[in-house]
Scaffold this active site. Structure first.
Site, PDB file in Angstrom:
ATOM      1  N   PRO A  25     -25.200  68.506 -43.689  1.00 34.20           N
ATOM      2  CA  PRO A  25     -24.017  67.997 -42.762  1.00 34.20           C
ATOM      3  C   PRO A  25     -22.612  68.087 -43.435  1.00 34.20           C
ATOM      4  O   PRO A  25     -22.479  67.719 -44.367  1.00 34.20           O
ATOM      5  CB  PRO A  25     -24.420  66.246 -42.888  1.00 34.20           C
ATOM      6  CG  PRO A  25     -25.130  66.261 -44.149  1.00 34.20           C
ATOM      7  CD  PRO A  25     -25.947  67.453 -44.424  1.00 34.20           C
ATOM      8  N   ASP A  35     -21.088  69.490 -48.365  1.00 31.23           N
ATOM      9  CA  ASP A  35     -22.330  68.931 -48.062  1.00 31.23           C
ATOM     10  C   ASP A  35     -22.380  67.318 -48.282  1.00 31.23           C
ATOM     11  O   ASP A  35     -22.323  67.040 -49.489  1.00 31.23           O
ATOM     12  CB  ASP A  35     -23.748  69.463 -48.842  1.00 31.23           C
ATOM     13  CG  ASP A  35     -24.922  69.261 -48.440  1.00 31.23           C
ATOM     14  OD1 ASP A  35     -25.093  68.151 -47.728  1.00 31.23           O
ATOM     15  OD2 ASP A  35     -25.906  69.884 -48.576  1.00 31.23           O
ATOM     16  N   HIS A  36     -22.317  66.524 -47.329  1.00 35.32           N
ATOM     17  CA  HIS A  36     -22.198  65.092 -47.348  1.00 35.32           C
ATOM     18  C   HIS A  36     -23.307  64.594 -47.774  1.00 35.32           C
ATOM     19  O   HIS A  36     -23.280  63.209 -48.304  1.00 35.32           O
ATOM     20  CB  HIS A  36     -22.014  64.521 -46.009  1.00 35.32           C
ATOM     21  CG  HIS A  36     -21.096  63.208 -46.109  1.00 35.32           C
ATOM     22  ND1 HIS A  36     -20.625  62.671 -47.157  1.00 35.32           N
ATOM     23  CD2 HIS A  36     -20.642  62.438 -45.206  1.00 35.32           C
ATOM     24  CE1 HIS A  36     -19.993  61.366 -47.027  1.00 35.32           C
ATOM     25  NE2 HIS A  36     -20.164  61.328 -45.716  1.00 35.32           N
ATOM     26  N   ARG A  37     -24.611  65.082 -47.718  1.00 39.23           N
ATOM     27  CA  ARG A  37     -25.750  64.699 -48.598  1.00 39.23           C
ATOM     28  C   ARG A  37     -25.520  64.600 -50.071  1.00 39.23           C
ATOM     29  O   ARG A  37     -26.257  63.595 -50.812  1.00 39.23           O
ATOM     30  CB  ARG A  37     -26.898  65.547 -48.391  1.00 39.23           C
ATOM     31  CG  ARG A  37     -27.397  65.662 -46.953  1.00 39.23           C
ATOM     32  CD  ARG A  37     -28.678  66.582 -46.986  1.00 39.23           C
ATOM     33  NE  ARG A  37     -28.034  68.093 -47.303  1.00 39.23           N
ATOM     34  CZ  ARG A  37     -28.894  69.073 -47.618  1.00 39.23           C
ATOM     35  NH1 ARG A  37     -30.391  69.134 -47.166  1.00 39.23           N
ATOM     36  NH2 ARG A  37     -28.389  70.403 -47.878  1.00 39.23           N
TER      37      ARG A  37
END
Length: 430
Positions: free
Chosen positions: A224, A400-402
């Site tokens: 994401p 990467d928003h994770r």
């Protein structure tokens, strides 16, 4: 004289197919061992294929533009009687010259010393056309009805050369027809042209472009993405680069802003190591990298390649500048090796070189972040209580928003800003 039949070699770990981009030899040519005989394109690069033997080219089995898998026989080479071929990689030795057709065969290994049995040429069920499977595939890829092609091989067998000749004759006929129509255009054809004839052209997507497509799709729909954008007043950096350019030129180095950005990036990564990592999805583990391999996105005629400056933290500014220049030149000429494009821990993409500013770069998966650099523009800034003209650089950071939250991403940008606004700090941090 014995015949050596070269099987398509494995071009790298996990690369089981490639495309013959262009043959550099013709039947009848005499070649030496290690002479480049073809340019071969794979997912990563364009490489020259060396001959493992010396001899005379007898037959080219696969035409330009054809995709082969490892083991497909691509060329026959006549060699001297006393040549030992058992250790020649990717080839089969035959004690006699080939019969009418020697089918490209998938070998169990790229290194085989026993010839595969010859196969009977495939016969069309619709018409009596003799052609090898690789020739039929070539005809299909070129959009040619093989039944329309006159075969010049033994027993009327159609060869790739026949396909090429047929296409050349068709193209010549179309050109002649087009010239005739242009010279003798009737009123009705003029009207049809004025109304606008819709035309289309289909162009085979290069293997590198296909690989890029798969990579960006996987990245975009796996990680994401979040992108933060900011501006940096790089007035001092512009001055510093101007001052060191003569020193760089004396060393034979062309220095851009990228080496400074690479140095600032490394310092910022030491403060925020989460951004110098990859995510192991299977184990749900963050793999922190304690080394700094910086990928430099490079625009080429064949697509976007990512050569890597390895161990950039251990190199000085001149070395980084020189390596970036050399890798970029090798990328544009199609000479990058697979090793030069592997192992990056974070990447930089520079759209400023073509006039861009802010954008949303796609992460070079499985990395967790990518830094986008835009062009430098003059803008009014408020500095020391008064307005002045500042040299402003735009930055775009996708992550990467994770793994990375917005606050951490902005702190990372702030670190880079501080170092590039006051570039002399790089001398203290690195």
């Amino acid at each position: 004289m014995p015949l050596f039949e070269l099987g398509f070699p494995e071009l790298g770990e996990g690369l089981h197919e490639g495309r013959i981009s262009k043959w550099l030899v013709q039947p009848g040519d005499t070649i030496q061992e290690d002479d480049a005989i073809a340019e071969v394109e794979n997912d990563k690069s364009l490489v020259e294929l060396p001959s493992p033997v010396s001899g005379k080219v007898v037959e080219i089995k696969v035409g330009d533009g054809i995709t082969c898998v490892v083991g497909d026989i691509i060329v026959s080479i006549e060699v001297a009687d006393d040549v030992q071929l058992d250790g020649a990689e990717g080839g089969n030795k035959s004690s006699t010259p080939p019969a009418n057709a020697h089918t490209p065969a998938i070998q169990s290994s790229a290194s085989a010393s026993v010839s595969e049995p010859e196969a009977v040429p495939e016969k069309s069920a619709a018409v009596d056309v003799l052609a090898m499977p690789v020739v039929r595939r070539y005809a299909r890829e070129q959009g040619v009805n093989i039944a329309s092609v006159h075969g010049t091989g033994n027993n009327g067998k159609v060869t790739t050369a026949d396909i090429d000749g047929f296409m050349k004759r068709q193209a010549a006929a179309l050109t002649q027809l087009s010239n005739s129509v242009s010279t003798h255009r009737t009123p009705s054809s003029t009207i049809a042209q004025a109304r606008g004839e819709e035309s289309e052209e289909r162009v085979a997507l290069p293997m590198i472009r296909q690989a890029i497509a798969r990579t960006v799709v996987k990245s975009k729909y796996t990680a994401p993405h979040v992108t933060l954008m900011d501006e940096i007043d790089v007035t001092e950096l512009v001055k510093l680069r101007k001052e060191v350019k003569p020193v760089a030129e004396a060393r034979g180095v062309k220095i851009s802003y990228l080496p400074f950005i690479v140095k600032a990036l490394i310092v910022a990564l030491r403060y925020r190591p989460q951004l110098n990592s990859s995510f192991d999805e299977a184990k749900q583990e963050l793999v922190l990298k304690h080394y700094y391999h910086i990928g430099i996105m490079t625009d080429t005629d064949r697509g976007l390649l990512v050569p890597v400056v390895k161990h950039a933290d251990k190199k000085n500014m001149w070395d980084i500048a020189q390596e970036i220049n050399v890798l970029a030149a090798r990328g544009r000429s199609g000479k990058l090796s697979l090793g030069e494009m592997k192992g990056s821990t974070i990447s930089i993409t520079n759209i400023g070189s073509v006039g861009g500013m802010f954008f949303t770069p796609i992460i070079n998966y499985p990395e967790v972040a990518i830094l986008g650099v835009g062009r430098i523009t003059e803008k009014p800034v408020f500095r020391d209580g008064e307005f002045a003209v500042g040299q402003m650089m735009s930055l775009s950071l996708s992550f990467d928003h994770r793994i990375i939250d917005g606050a951490l991403g902005q702190q990372f940008i702030n670190d880079i800003k501080r170092l590039l606004e006051y570039p002399y700090l790089l001398l203290l941090d690195v």
